[in-house]
Design a protein around this motif. Structure first.
Motif: not given
Lengths: 329, 276
Positions: B31-56
């Motif tokens: 069921r999960e595979m044949m009727f995929p649910r949209s995750n309702g997330m904006e796909t392209a927001s790498p700026a908010e990715a946890p990795l991009a916000q880390r300290e050097p």
């Protein structure tokens, strides 16, 4: 009805008595530690070159794949595969989730992924392939058929017992794998998120359906798909066992089919009608992981339909042949 | 006979339970595979990715080296595959016992990609994974620009002759401003790391028809890069132009565009000289 279950019981006891099931368990108990050890060596070696930071490792894997995309020597379909891989790995990185978090649960997931098309079907075959043919080689088929029971009931009791063992084999594969690999990698990892629902459009990955699934749910779905494959393979092997007199021949026939399947999936992408063969459709777990199908146009629904059709036909043939054939020897 | 009964009971109940669980898993998965649910997330927001916000990363008294850029950074043409990046790391490694108290060297990643242009570099610098690597490093080796000017040596391979002087002139201003953006972005990602930019050389120095236009274009580029880097703290330009001027063929690989092992070793020598 009670009489029918008594017959099933009889068949189950016969299977247990033949000790095939113990052999299956034994093979698993021997193979899993070998693979666990190999995997452990591999991850130790990786740790040497990348330290303990999986993010650096994943990013390097992305870069390496990007580099191979620009090479002319890499075939086109590998490029598609790598493009998809790159996008999935980037998704993991974007969400700071380790795609290969070490642990017994992750190992189990990967082991079953790798063994679902050949190894587990093979284990099932060891039980299914001689279910009818051994009665014939041993001459016991006459005893079986002279009892006052309809032939189709005899066959149905055998199929029922077989399907019970399919479930037992799949479940014990998981159990043994988890218990043994847990000794190597620890027993944790049930709740690690795994991303599923990568929708593939050619070389592009549609990320809008991606879900973060806890690993235990992933294992549940995976086990269900592997079980379905197991049932289909069992029914096919059962048909061969009805058709072919010798047990050895029936095992060889099924092995040849399975092995040709794993060869075909690696080279048949140009021959599209091969997708109607059952053996190229056994990799159901690939869909779950978001890997591209071996042949274009294959989806989970398609593969399920093809497998179900083959299983249904083999059940029909088994029953028709078994109920009508004269037993002479 | 009794033990058989037990075997039957055990296997029947176990297999019934297993079958139920597996069938449920199958239904759930299908069921999960044949009727995929949209995750309702904006796909392209790498700026908010946890990795991009880390300290050097904090300075731990060791070299943490990452390389990024084009095929030179990757090490194409080096038969050992090390390129100047890994060779630099090897040279920085304490050589003798007297140097034992020198800095440890960790080579983190080589993010060089064949054929990368300044344009693609800017895109790459937005990737969270790339940003993570750059934040972890405290010595970043950058090589970029050659593909903007020469289109990956395509001029040679296609036999169309010289990279026309006017075509280099044309791409120069834009490539330059993209280099500036890239340098600023690198600095923004990692405010403290040493950034070494590897200057360009002329791979066509021994081909009379190409020498002059090549030399002119590359000196202009190197001068522009040098000017950009001179006004930025913690950045150095390592010149390589002279290394390949006299005996070009001896230090280039078979493709007559990338350095060979000896050429990379000379570049790495230069980089280390600049760091010590």
């Amino acid at each position: 009805m009670n009489r029918f279950w008594a017959m099933v019981q009889n068949e189950v006891v016969k299977i247990v008595k033949k000790k095939r099931f113990y052999i299956v368990l034994l093979i698993l108990a021997v193979l899993v530690p070998i693979f666990s050890y190999a995997q452990m060596r591999q991850s130790l070696e990786r740790r040497e070159s990348y330290g303990s930071d999986w993010r650096l490792e994943v990013q390097q894997a992305i870069t390496d794949n990007q580099n191979s995309l620009s090479s002319d020597r890499v075939p086109q379909e590998w490029k598609v595969y790598r493009q998809i891989y790159i996008q999935q790995m980037q998704y993991y990185l974007d969400h700071d989730v380790n795609p290969n978090e070490p642990g017994g649960v992750t190992f189990t997931r990967e082991f079953i992924d790798n063994s679902s098309t050949l190894f587990i079907p093979l284990m099932i075959m060891t039980i299914a392939s001689d279910l009818v043919s051994s009665e014939r080689t041993g001459g016991t088929i006459k005893m079986l058929l002279t009892r006052p029971v309809r032939r189709w009931k005899v066959l149905l009791s055998k199929v029922t017992a077989l399907l019970m063992f399919v479930s037992l084999i799949v479940a014990s594969a998981y159990l043994i794998c988890y218990l043994i690999s847990g000794l190597f990698f620890g027993f944790k990892g049930w709740t690690i998120p795994v991303f599923t629902g990568f929708v593939l459009n050619g070389s592009d990955v549609d990320l809008s359906f991606v879900q973060a699934t806890p690993q235990w749910r992933y294992l549940l779905m995976q086990a269900g798909l592997v079980w379905f494959v197991g049932v289909v393979v069992a029914l096919l092997a059962f048909m061969v066992s009805v058709l072919v007199r010798s047990t050895a021949a029936s095992i060889v026939v099924m092995m040849a089919a399975l092995i040709s399947g794993s060869i075909l999936t690696n080279m048949a992408s140009a021959w599209t009608s091969a997708k109607y063969l059952f053996m190229v459709n056994l990799g159901l777990t690939e869909y779950l992981a978001g890997n591209p199908a071996p042949i274009q146009g294959m989806t989970l629904g398609f593969s399920l339909a093809v497998l179900a059709a083959w299983a249904a036909v083999s059940v029909i043939i088994s029953f028709l042949v078994f109920t009508r054939r004269d037993v002479l020897t | 006979m009794n033990s058989w009964k037990w075997i039957w009971r055990l296997s029947a109940s176990l297999s019934a339970a297993a079958t139920l669980a597996l069938a449920a898993g199958f239904g759930y998965g299908a069921r999960e595979m044949m009727f995929p649910r949209s995750n309702g997330m904006e796909t392209a927001s790498p700026a908010e990715a946890p990795l991009a916000q880390r300290e050097p990363s904090k300075d731990d008294g060791s070299y943490r080296i990452a390389a990024i850029g084009d095929s030179l950074a990757k090490g194409t043409g080096d038969v050992t595959g090390q390129g100047f990046a890994r060779r630099t790391a090897a040279l920085l490694e304490p050589q003798s016992d007297t140097e034992k108290n020198g800095k440890n060297v960790h080579f983190l990643n080589n993010l060089g990609i064949n054929g990368m242009t300044t344009q693609q570099l800017l895109g790459e610098l937005e990737e969270p994974g790339v940003q993570y690597v750059l934040k972890e490093a405290n010595l970043i080796l950058l090589s970029i620009g050659a593909n903007d000017l020469f289109q990956g040596g395509a001029a040679l391979q296609t036999g169309t002759g010289a990279p026309a002087a006017d075509s280099i002139e044309r791409v120069l201003p834009e490539a330059e401003s993209r280099l500036e953006q890239a340098l600023d972005k690198l600095r923004e990602i990692n405010p403290s790391a040493d950034i070494v930019y590897v200057g360009l050389y002329n791979p066509f120095g021994d081909i009379d028809a190409l020498r002059e236009t090549g030399n002119a274009g590359i000196s202009k580029w190197n001068a522009a890069a040098s000017a950009l880097i001179a006004v930025r703290a913690g950045m150095t330009l390592t010149p390589t132009f002279d290394l390949f001027q006299r005996d070009t063929a001896a230090y280039l690989s078979f493709d007559h565009f990338h350095p060979n092992a000896a050429g990379y070793e000379r570049i790495a020598d230069r980089i280390v000289q600049g760091l010590r």
